[in-house]
Scaffold this active site. Structure first.
Site, mmCIF file in Angstrom:
data_model
loop_
_atom_site.group_PDB
_atom_site.id
_atom_site.type_symbol
_atom_site.label_atom_id
_atom_site.label_comp_id
_atom_site.label_asym_id
_atom_site.label_seq_id
_atom_site.Cartn_x
_atom_site.Cartn_y
_atom_site.Cartn_z
ATOM 1 N N GLU A 5 -9.393 6.828 -11.743
ATOM 2 C CA GLU A 5 -8.838 6.513 -10.430
ATOM 3 C C GLU A 5 -7.719 7.491 -10.115
ATOM 4 O O GLU A 5 -6.945 7.859 -11.008
ATOM 5 C CB GLU A 5 -8.240 5.107 -10.430
ATOM 6 C CG GLU A 5 -9.183 4.016 -10.025
ATOM 7 C CD GLU A 5 -9.386 3.957 -8.525
ATOM 8 O OE1 GLU A 5 -9.515 5.020 -7.882
ATOM 9 O OE2 GLU A 5 -9.415 2.856 -7.992
ATOM 10 N N ASP A 6 -7.613 7.871 -8.836
ATOM 11 C CA ASP A 6 -6.492 8.724 -8.454
ATOM 12 C C ASP A 6 -5.209 7.908 -8.374
ATOM 13 O O ASP A 6 -4.181 8.291 -8.923
ATOM 14 C CB ASP A 6 -6.761 9.460 -7.144
ATOM 15 C CG ASP A 6 -7.177 8.538 -5.995
ATOM 16 O OD1 ASP A 6 -7.262 7.313 -6.191
ATOM 17 O OD2 ASP A 6 -7.423 9.061 -4.895
ATOM 18 N N ASP A 9 -3.022 0.954 -6.216
ATOM 19 C CA ASP A 9 -2.004 0.405 -5.317
ATOM 20 C C ASP A 9 -2.001 -1.117 -5.464
ATOM 21 O O ASP A 9 -1.376 -1.658 -6.362
ATOM 22 C CB ASP A 9 -2.300 0.843 -3.886
ATOM 23 C CG ASP A 9 -1.104 0.759 -2.962
ATOM 24 O OD1 ASP A 9 -0.183 -0.026 -3.240
ATOM 25 O OD2 ASP A 9 -1.096 1.456 -1.949
ATOM 26 N N LYS A 37 1.084 2.382 -8.843
ATOM 27 C CA LYS A 37 2.172 1.738 -8.101
ATOM 28 C C LYS A 37 2.295 0.300 -8.605
ATOM 29 O O LYS A 37 1.862 -0.642 -7.963
ATOM 30 C CB LYS A 37 1.876 1.724 -6.601
ATOM 31 C CG LYS A 37 1.950 3.045 -5.933
ATOM 32 C CD LYS A 37 1.785 2.844 -4.433
ATOM 33 C CE LYS A 37 1.744 4.106 -3.668
ATOM 34 N NZ LYS A 37 1.631 3.848 -2.219
ATOM 35 N N PHE A 58 4.401 6.200 0.002
ATOM 36 C CA PHE A 58 3.120 6.798 0.383
ATOM 37 C C PHE A 58 3.135 8.236 -0.105
ATOM 38 O O PHE A 58 4.004 9.024 0.275
ATOM 39 C CB PHE A 58 2.924 6.742 1.899
ATOM 40 C CG PHE A 58 1.502 6.990 2.293
ATOM 41 C CD1 PHE A 58 0.629 5.933 2.436
ATOM 42 C CD2 PHE A 58 1.030 8.279 2.471
ATOM 43 C CE1 PHE A 58 -0.699 6.158 2.784
ATOM 44 C CE2 PHE A 58 -0.284 8.517 2.813
ATOM 45 C CZ PHE A 58 -1.156 7.444 2.961
ATOM 46 N N VAL A 59 2.184 8.580 -0.958
ATOM 47 C CA VAL A 59 2.147 9.918 -1.532
ATOM 48 C C VAL A 59 0.944 10.700 -1.020
ATOM 49 O O VAL A 59 -0.094 10.124 -0.693
ATOM 50 C CB VAL A 59 2.141 9.870 -3.074
ATOM 51 C CG1 VAL A 59 3.461 9.346 -3.605
ATOM 52 C CG2 VAL A 59 0.995 9.045 -3.606
ATOM 53 N N ASP A 65 -4.523 12.112 0.870
ATOM 54 C CA ASP A 65 -4.238 12.584 2.218
ATOM 55 C C ASP A 65 -3.657 11.496 3.109
ATOM 56 O O ASP A 65 -3.659 10.322 2.775
ATOM 57 C CB ASP A 65 -5.502 13.145 2.867
ATOM 58 C CG ASP A 65 -6.493 12.056 3.232
ATOM 59 O OD1 ASP A 65 -6.502 11.652 4.402
ATOM 60 O OD2 ASP A 65 -7.258 11.613 2.357
ATOM 61 N N ARG A 71 -3.950 16.938 2.029
ATOM 62 C CA ARG A 71 -4.818 16.767 0.859
ATOM 63 C C ARG A 71 -4.792 17.986 -0.056
ATOM 64 O O ARG A 71 -4.901 17.855 -1.268
ATOM 65 C CB ARG A 71 -6.240 16.494 1.328
ATOM 66 C CG ARG A 71 -7.255 16.397 0.237
ATOM 67 C CD ARG A 71 -8.594 16.048 0.785
ATOM 68 N NE ARG A 71 -8.438 14.799 1.494
ATOM 69 C CZ ARG A 71 -9.375 14.208 2.198
ATOM 70 N NH1 ARG A 71 -10.566 14.749 2.299
ATOM 71 N NH2 ARG A 71 -9.162 13.076 2.819
#
Length: 88
Positions: A5-6, A9, A37, A58-59, A65, A71
């Site tokens: 996973e990137d 959240d 997070k 928010f990154v 993106d 992105r």
């Protein structure tokens, strides 16, 4: 199975995905996340490996993106909210 996973959240999407994967009865499932997070989690998710725990910001960048922008940044950055309503 190793699920990459990137960013994690709320955890909702990851939990649903893990439940669906369990239907295939894999021998094992482990999750690795580049960004986590932790303060944003609404459900418990089993993360085996985490690159970085980050704040609830928010990154963008490095594939993440905002409205199809940022992105391609070669780094991860916090996207600051700007107040655009003043005298414009």
């Amino acid at each position: 199975m190793l699920l990459v996973e990137d960013i994690v959240d709320s955890g909702f999407t990851l939990r649903i995905l893990l439940e669906d994967l369990q239907l295939a009865k894999p021998k094992s499932v482990a999750v690795v996340a580049l960004l986590n997070k932790r303060a944003s989690h609404h459900v418990e998710v089993p993360l085996k490996y985490v690159g970085f725990d980050i704040e609830d910001d928010f990154v963008v960048g490095f594939g993440l993106d905002f409205s199809e922008k940022y992105r391609n940044l070669p780094y991860i950055a916090v996207l600051k909210r700007m107040n655009m309503s003043k005298n414009q």
